[in-house]
Each structure stands twice: as structure tokens, then as C-alpha cells.
Design a protein around this motif. Structure first.
Motif, PDB file in Angstrom:
ATOM      1  N   GLU A 133       0.813  -1.223   0.000  1.00  0.00           N
ATOM      2  CA  GLU A 133       0.000   0.000   0.000  1.00  0.00           C
ATOM      3  C   GLU A 133       0.847   1.274   0.000  1.00  0.00           C
ATOM      4  O   GLU A 133       0.301   2.373  -0.114  1.00  0.00           O
ATOM      5  N   ILE A 134       2.151   1.141   0.156  1.00  0.00           N
ATOM      6  CA  ILE A 134       3.039   2.310   0.207  1.00  0.00           C
ATOM      7  C   ILE A 134       3.810   2.400  -1.100  1.00  0.00           C
ATOM      8  O   ILE A 134       4.676   1.572  -1.401  1.00  0.00           O
ATOM      9  N   ASP A 135       3.495   3.415  -1.909  1.00  0.00           N
ATOM     10  CA  ASP A 135       4.117   3.549  -3.232  1.00  0.00           C
ATOM     11  C   ASP A 135       5.598   3.878  -3.133  1.00  0.00           C
ATOM     12  O   ASP A 135       6.413   3.339  -3.883  1.00  0.00           O
ATOM     13  N   ASP A 136       5.951   4.798  -2.238  1.00  0.00           N
ATOM     14  CA  ASP A 136       7.344   5.237  -2.115  1.00  0.00           C
ATOM     15  C   ASP A 136       7.629   5.538  -0.659  1.00  0.00           C
ATOM     16  O   ASP A 136       7.249   6.590  -0.144  1.00  0.00           O
ATOM     17  N   VAL A 137       8.285   4.607   0.020  1.00  0.00           N
ATOM     18  CA  VAL A 137       8.549   4.787   1.441  1.00  0.00           C
ATOM     19  C   VAL A 137       9.513   5.936   1.695  1.00  0.00           C
ATOM     20  O   VAL A 137       9.591   6.446   2.824  1.00  0.00           O
ATOM     21  N   GLN A 138      10.226   6.371   0.656  1.00  0.00           N
ATOM     22  CA  GLN A 138      11.154   7.506   0.808  1.00  0.00           C
ATOM     23  C   GLN A 138      10.520   8.839   0.403  1.00  0.00           C
ATOM     24  O   GLN A 138      11.219   9.803   0.111  1.00  0.00           O
ATOM     25  N   ASN A 139       9.192   8.886   0.477  1.00  0.00           N
ATOM     26  CA  ASN A 139       8.503  10.154   0.232  1.00  0.00           C
ATOM     27  C   ASN A 139       7.213  10.196   1.043  1.00  0.00           C
ATOM     28  O   ASN A 139       6.119  10.321   0.501  1.00  0.00           O
ATOM     29  N   LEU A 140       7.360  10.076   2.362  1.00  0.00           N
ATOM     30  CA  LEU A 140       6.229  10.120   3.271  1.00  0.00           C
ATOM     31  C   LEU A 140       6.363  11.324   4.192  1.00  0.00           C
ATOM     32  O   LEU A 140       7.377  11.482   4.870  1.00  0.00           O
ATOM     33  N   SER A 141       5.348  12.161   4.230  1.00  0.00           N
ATOM     34  CA  SER A 141       5.366  13.303   5.139  1.00  0.00           C
ATOM     35  C   SER A 141       5.026  12.841   6.548  1.00  0.00           C
ATOM     36  O   SER A 141       4.327  11.837   6.756  1.00  0.00           O
ATOM     37  N   MET A 142       5.516  13.586   7.525  1.00  0.00           N
ATOM     38  CA  MET A 142       5.326  13.206   8.923  1.00  0.00           C
ATOM     39  C   MET A 142       5.322  14.462   9.787  1.00  0.00           C
ATOM     40  O   MET A 142       5.934  15.486   9.438  1.00  0.00           O
TER      41      MET A 142
END
Length: 281
Positions: A190-199
């Protein structure tokens, strides 16, 4: 798929969150959301279920840590370039490793209890990586194949214990309740790009941390590959991957948690945690 654990502490049951935000019980299919349930073939079986056929859980039950029986929780320090800058630290050449004791792991909305006399307890929103397949000597290119899913972790830290009590960072990282984990594990597909997640993380409604996994010094794949050269990562292990800027220690002057404070933290696509701060008596 969003897998979770609900119920009283120590007696949690496995469940999933359906598309309408309701908890569905998985007890007829798995005994717990643990290493055995995170194997690729088992996750495929769970994904094939029709959530509407699963028992609906009413009310608003407590959520436990989203993974049960976590074997180990290796953590990476100073892994965001902007966080390293705010602390005045040099960019590390290799991932900085410490561990949280598994006794620190708690539910995502459970109280965080500061140790007796603490005046330097801090907050850190972090991406958690849940291992689904045993990983030993894996390459960066194949590392993400070993991931079952991702979750939110609050790497709560007592800075005096961490930096002034001679020894490793673990002293300030492993106090009871210092690793709220969840609310659920979102499967890797379900996560397309783990290196582009806002937090982000708020204290009493005021934004303190804002970041994105794109500023990680070592990517998730690099972390897994590096750790797998040092130790076997087992199904159900959870890696905490570092925090973006905005921690209390980096403020001028430093600002730390007090009894009654409320922390609320979220990562894009992974849900939100909220904890009230108390003090051990």
C-alpha cells in the motif's frame, strides 16, 4: 491492508481496519499479528479475505502495539540530515544503531509515563519498518522484499539518561512506555514510495516536528541491508528509522515534556497516535 491488535494490554486480539474505518476481528484466521502472520503467503491469505465477512468490533476498543511479540527493536539515530543539523552533529558515515528494550513497547494511544524525577523527556516521530521475512546478508537492492509493512513509532527519549548517564543511548530510550507503536501496520504493497512520506508531531496542539522520509541520510533499504550484515532480522522485528527536526532538545532553549502534555503524531498513510504524558510514582 491495515493490521492491528485491539483489547486490554496483554490480551490483545488480531484485527484489520476495513475501508470504512471499522475494526474486523481476525481471530479465526491468525492467533496474533506476529512474525508467523507476517510471512508473504500468510499476508496474501489475509488480503484475499472479504472484510465484510469478518466479525465487526463495536465501540472504541484500546489499540495495542500493532505487532505482537516483537523480538527486537533496533533503532537508527541521527538519520535525517535536517535533524542532525539542528543538534549540531556531524553526518554519520554509517547508521548509528541503538536498541529499545521490548518492555518499552506500548499501544499507540497509551499514556507515556516519564521516569521518576525526569525533566528531559523528549519526543520523536519515526517511521517503523516491520520485517516479514528473515533477512541476513541482503543487498540494498533486495532489502525491501523483506518488509511486511510500516507503522508509526514515537521514539520517546529521556535526554539526561541518554547523554549524561555514562554508557549507550539505550539508557534514555528504553524506559517503560517509551515506544508507542501503531495504530496499525500498513502492508508494504500500500506504500508507493517509502522515501517520500510526510510526517509531523504536535505538542498540545502546536506543531513541533515537520518532515519527510526523503531527507533520510540512510534509506530504509540501506538500513535493512546494513543491519542484516550485523544480525539476522527476524519476522516481527521492528526497525525505528530516525526522526526529522523539531525535537525538544534542538529548541533554543531546549523544551521537554511535562505531566499533562499531549503528543499527537502522524505519518502519511500510516495513521495517527495520541499520548498523554504522566509520571511514574
Amino acid at each position: 491492508m491495515k493490521l492491528l491488535r485491539y483489547g486490554a494490554a496483554g490480551a490483545e486480539r488480531p484485527g484489520l481496519l476495513d475501508d470504512d474505518g471499522h475494526i474486523r476481528d481476525l481471530s479465526d484466521h491468525i492467533s496474533d499479528v506476529n512474525g508467523a502472520a507476517l510471512a508473504r503467503d500468510k499476508l496474501a491469505e489475509l488480503a484475499a479475505l472479504d472484510p465484510a465477512t469478518l466479525p465487526l468490533i463495536s465501540g472504541n476498543p484500546r489499540l495495542g502495539p500493532c505487532v505482537g511479540n516483537i523480538g527486537k527493536m533496533p533503532c537508527i539515530g541521527l538519520n535525517y540530515s535536517d535533524h542532525a543539523a539542528e543538534t549540531g552533529a556531524e553526518i554519520p558515515k554509517h547508521p548509528i544503531l541503538f536498541h529499545k528494550a521490548t518492555s518499552a513497547i506500548s499501544g499507540p494511544n497509551d499514556d507515556v509515563s516519564m521516569p521518576r524525577g525526569s525533566t528531559h523527556t523528549d519526543w520523536e516521530v519515526e517511521l517503523g519498518v516491520v520485517i516479514g521475512t528473515a533477512a541476513k546478508y541482503v543487498s540494498t537492492e533486495e532489502a525491501l522484499d523483506y518488509v511486511a509493512g510500516y507503522c508509526v513509532i514515537n521514539d520517546v527519549s529521556e535526554r539526561h539518561f541518554q547523554t549524561q548517564l555514562t554508557g549507550q543511548w539505550t539508557k534514555g530510550k528504553s524506559c517503560d512506555t517509551f515506544a508507542p507503536t501503531g495504530p496499525w501496520m500498513v502492508t508494504a504493497d500500500e506504500i508507493d514510495d517509502v522515501q517520500n512520506l510526510s510526517m509531523h508531531l504536535d505538542i498540545n496542539g502546536t506543531r513541533r516536528q515537520t518532515g519527510n522520509t526523503s531527507t533520510m541520510i540512510f534509506s530504509v533499504a540501506e538500513i535493512i541491508a546494513h543491519l542484516s550484515q550485523l544480525m539476522t532480522l527476524h519476522p516481527g522485528d521492528v526497525i525505528s528509522t530516525g526522526t526529522p527536526p523539531g525535537v525538544g532538545m534542538g529548541m533554543t532553549p531546549p523544551q521537554y515534556l511535562a505531566v499533562g502534555d499531549e503528543m499527537s503524531l502522524s505519518i502519511q498513510g500510516l495513521g495517527t497516535q495520541t499520548q498523554r504524558v504522566t509520571m511514574d510514582t
